[in-house]
Each structure stands twice: as C-alpha cells, then as structure tokens.
Design a protein around this motif. Structure first.
Motif, short mmCIF file in Angstrom:
data_model
loop_
_atom_site.label_atom_id
_atom_site.label_comp_id
_atom_site.label_asym_id
_atom_site.label_seq_id
_atom_site.Cartn_x
_atom_site.Cartn_y
_atom_site.Cartn_z
N GLY A 285 0.80 -1.22 0.00
CA GLY A 285 0.00 0.00 0.00
C GLY A 285 0.83 1.26 0.00
O GLY A 285 0.49 2.24 -0.67
N PHE A 286 1.93 1.26 0.75
CA PHE A 286 2.81 2.43 0.78
C PHE A 286 3.49 2.65 -0.57
O PHE A 286 3.69 3.79 -1.00
N MET A 287 3.89 1.56 -1.25
CA MET A 287 4.48 1.70 -2.58
C MET A 287 3.49 2.35 -3.55
O MET A 287 3.85 3.26 -4.30
N LEU A 288 2.25 1.90 -3.52
CA LEU A 288 1.23 2.47 -4.40
C LEU A 288 0.97 3.93 -4.06
O LEU A 288 0.81 4.77 -4.97
N ALA A 289 0.95 4.26 -2.77
CA ALA A 289 0.73 5.64 -2.36
C ALA A 289 1.86 6.54 -2.84
O ALA A 289 1.61 7.67 -3.32
N ASP A 290 3.09 6.08 -2.73
CA ASP A 290 4.23 6.87 -3.22
C ASP A 290 4.16 7.06 -4.73
O ASP A 290 4.43 8.15 -5.25
N MET A 291 3.81 5.99 -5.45
CA MET A 291 3.69 6.09 -6.90
C MET A 291 2.65 7.14 -7.28
O MET A 291 2.91 8.02 -8.12
N ALA A 292 1.48 7.07 -6.66
CA ALA A 292 0.40 8.00 -6.99
C ALA A 292 0.79 9.44 -6.68
O ALA A 292 0.50 10.36 -7.46
N THR A 293 1.48 9.64 -5.56
CA THR A 293 1.89 11.00 -5.17
C THR A 293 2.90 11.56 -6.15
O THR A 293 2.81 12.72 -6.58
N GLN A 294 3.90 10.77 -6.51
CA GLN A 294 4.94 11.25 -7.43
C GLN A 294 4.38 11.51 -8.82
O GLN A 294 4.78 12.48 -9.49
N ILE A 295 3.43 10.69 -9.24
CA ILE A 295 2.82 10.90 -10.55
C ILE A 295 2.00 12.18 -10.56
O ILE A 295 2.08 12.98 -11.49
N ALA A 296 1.22 12.40 -9.50
CA ALA A 296 0.42 13.62 -9.42
C ALA A 296 1.30 14.86 -9.40
O ALA A 296 1.00 15.87 -10.05
N ALA A 297 2.40 14.81 -8.66
CA ALA A 297 3.32 15.95 -8.60
C ALA A 297 3.95 16.21 -9.96
O ALA A 297 4.08 17.37 -10.39
N SER A 298 4.32 15.16 -10.66
CA SER A 298 4.93 15.32 -11.99
C SER A 298 3.94 15.92 -12.97
O SER A 298 4.28 16.79 -13.78
N ARG A 299 2.70 15.46 -12.89
CA ARG A 299 1.67 16.00 -13.79
C ARG A 299 1.46 17.49 -13.53
O ARG A 299 1.39 18.30 -14.47
N GLU A 300 1.35 17.87 -12.28
CA GLU A 300 1.13 19.28 -11.97
C GLU A 300 2.31 20.15 -12.39
O GLU A 300 2.13 21.31 -12.79
N LEU A 301 3.52 19.60 -12.33
CA LEU A 301 4.69 20.38 -12.72
C LEU A 301 4.71 20.62 -14.22
O LEU A 301 4.98 21.75 -14.67
#
Length: 387
Positions: A285-301
């Motif tokens: 679950g933590f791996m998936l949470a990190d993936m989702a967070t990093q993807i969202a941050a990259s998209r916003e950037l």
C-alpha cells in the motif's frame, strides 16, 4: 484509474474524451503485440491525424487544432498511457513542426504547415549526431551554400522516425567549421530527395515499434527557401524547440507511470495472499501511495510549465524540471510496479516489464537528466546574479 483534470473549455473536455476512447479501443490493445513484432504504427498516426490530433498546438488557419499547450500535453499523456511509441511519436512530430511554425516565413507556412499539422505527414527532428549528443553545438553535418540553395553532407544519429518520416527538420552547419553555435542553420527537408537515406534501425531494449535510425545526407540539394529562419541563427531555434519538446517527454513519462500504477493497483486488489488482497498490506500500500503521489506531482509540474508557455512567459527552467521529475518518476513507478506484481511482473504476460524498459529511454531523450540538472542550475545561477 480515472485521473481528475481541470480543463478550461468544453472543446478540450471532448478532445480528451476522444483521445481516451481512441487509446482504450484502438491503441492500447495492440501495443504489446506490435512491440513484440517491432511493427511501426504508421496507420495509428494516420488515424490520429484524421482525428485532428497531430497538430493540436498549431494555428487552425493551417489545419492545426488551435489548442493551448496545457491541453495538447494532456492528450500526449493519454496516448503514452496506452502506447509510448505513439505518445512519443506525436511529441516528436510536434517538435519537428515547431521551427517552421514559429520561425518560418508566411510563404513557408502556407506551403508546408497544412500537411505537417493537418495529419497527412509525419515528421522527424534531426539534431543529434554520433559525436554531438548533449553537446549539440558540436554538430558537423554541413549545408554548403550554392548559387541557388544548399548541398547537405553528413549524418544524423538517434532520429525518431528516421527512414519513416515524410519530412525532416534538419540542423546543419553553414558557418565556419569552428563557428560553434553561431554557425548552425535550420532547414525543412522533404523525404525522398536524391542522396537522402537512412541507416538500419537501432536495436533497442524497448520502444521497438518506434523506429530510431541514423539519417544520411550525401550531396542532398536543397532550394534556398528550405532555410528556416536566418542563416547561422538556427541553434537558438533548436533550443527553443527543445524547451517545448521536454514538456512532451514529461507528459509521456507521466502517461507511462500512470499505466504502471493502474496495472499495479488492479493487481494488488485481485492478488490474495495470507487471506487478504496484497494491496491491504502496508508494504504494498505504501508503494502504491508513493507512486500515486509522485505521478500527481509530476503532472502538476508539467501543466504549470505549460501554462507559463501558453501565457508567453519564460518556461525553460520549469520545462527542464518537469522533464527531470517526470522521467525519474516513471523509472521509479515502473520498477515498483514490477515489484508489486512479483514474478508475474517479470514476465511478458503483464505490461509492466515493457513499461519499465520503455521508461528508461525517457531519462535520456530530449537531453539527459544530467543535462536537465545543468540547465536548471544555470537558470538558478542567473536568477541569483540578477537578485
């Protein structure tokens, strides 16, 4: 997994919905098979062209979509989510259109842009050489002025769509051999000219459907009006194009990372161990949470950089940041997706091993991530000096 997006027009919403439908029905289902066979998806690009997706950020008067870069990049992300060879191909094609669209004469735009942005033609961007990758100003391909035009001799390397493109946006030296960045010019070169050829495609670890090959120029004769912009001032055109191209790569990287997360998340809900779905275990679950967070941050950037570009403001630093973060995120996310799937992730029965191999190239193309850090650092130094 559905991604929430904020778009500023109903037309943009419909455009993105059309893209998702094309990806889910016509692009993604054939990606694994065609990658295995190394089949170039020219028919997919024709379909995208017919749907108006090959010239989105260019003027409607020439057959383009007239869309802001913020919208165009989200389309690229969706395409890359389904098949990176297609998303990257659209990004490279858009890059190849930029010099003529931004720096060409009215006559050149009228003559060439409708075919380039209207979907009939597919382009390639010829800057890199075997001896001048990151150091692009060291290129040696030469365009010698003649009485009525130019004669081009030399070779380009690592060209996406090399040997498959309908035209090439070429950067060649027109100044003295040691003139550096001050002696480079930009040219529009139709495919099929005598002396223009391609080497055998590179054998790569991924992206087998995206042809990458050297492009060879042996006495290729160009008319005077093939020159785009001013003679010996083409290096600035190349750099301006690459700033925009880096945003395309960032969008591709987010698409690949999102595809990896979608696969890993679905598997984590279906795969059960010790009486529970593996996604319920903290380690997964933590791996998936990190993936989702990093993807969202990259998209916003990348979207923030696109909004600067759309507003006519400087965005080079932000483009480099977006490319750096998004491609590093794609590498981490695809690697973690393989881990979530365990032994199955290492097999070709699931797409994550292919996504992992494809993500690697995104850290290299349009300037390696080491070069992105150099670009960002120089921007920071200039800003500090101005302060």
């Amino acid at each position: 997994m559905a991604v929430e997006r904020t778009l500023h027009s109903e037309e943009a919403e419909q455009l993105l919905e059309l893209t998702r439908e094309l990806v889910d029905k016509e692009v993604a289902p054939r990606a694994a098979r065609d990658e295995e066979a190394g089949a170039f998806p020219r028919d997919v690009f024709r379909t995208l062209g017919a749907a108006g997706l090959l010239g989105l950020p260019y003027p409607e008067e020439y057959g383009g979509g007239g869309q802001p870069y913020e919208v165009y990049l989200q389309v690229v992300e969706e395409l890359a989510r389904g098949w990176l060879a297609v998303g990257l191909g659209v990004s490279v094609h858009t890059l190849s259109c930029y010099p003529l669209a931004a720096f060409g004469t009215d006559e050149q735009r009228a003559a060439h842009l409708p075919g380039m942005v209207g979907g009939d033609l597919l382009g390639a961007y010829c800057l890199s050489e075997t001896g001048s990758g990151s150091d692009a100003a060291a290129l040696t391909t030469r365009a010698e002025a003649t009485g009525d035009g130019y004669t081009v001799d030399g070779a380009k390397a690592w060209i996406t769509h090399g040997g498959r493109a309908d035209y090439y946006t070429l950067f060649a030296r027109t100044g003295e051999p040691r003139s550096g960045s001050r002696g480079i010019s930009c040219f529009h070169v139709p495919a099929g000219l005598p002396g223009l050829g391609a080497a055998a495609p590179e054998r790569k670890m991924g992206m087998n459907s995206s042809t990458t090959a050297g492009v060879l120029f042996d006495g290729v004769r160009l008319p005077a009006d093939a020159l785009v912009g001013e003679e010996n001032r083409g290096f600035g055109i190349a750099l301006a194009a690459l700033d925009s191209g880096r945003l395309g790569i960032a969008a591709c990287a987010v698409g690949v990372a999102q595809a990896a997360l979608d696969t890993a998340l679905a598997y984590s809900r279906e795969r059960r161990q010790f009486g529970a779905a593996i996604g319920d275990f903290q380690g997964v679950g933590f791996m998936l949470a990190d993936m989702a967070t990093q993807i969202a941050a990259s998209r916003e950037l990348y979207l923030a950089a696109a909004r600067l570009r759309d507003a006519g403001r400087p965005f080079g630093k932000q483009a480099a940041m977006a490319k750096l973060l998004a491609t590093d995120t794609a590498m981490r996310a695809t690697t973690d997706a393989v881990q979530v799937l365990g032994g199955y992730g290492y097999t070709r029965d699931f797409p994550v091993e292919r996504l992992m191999r494809e993500a690697k190239v995104l850290q290299i193309v349009e300037g390696t991530n080491q070069v992105q850090r150099l670009v960002i650092g120089r921007h920071l130094a200039r800003e500090a000096g101005q302060g």
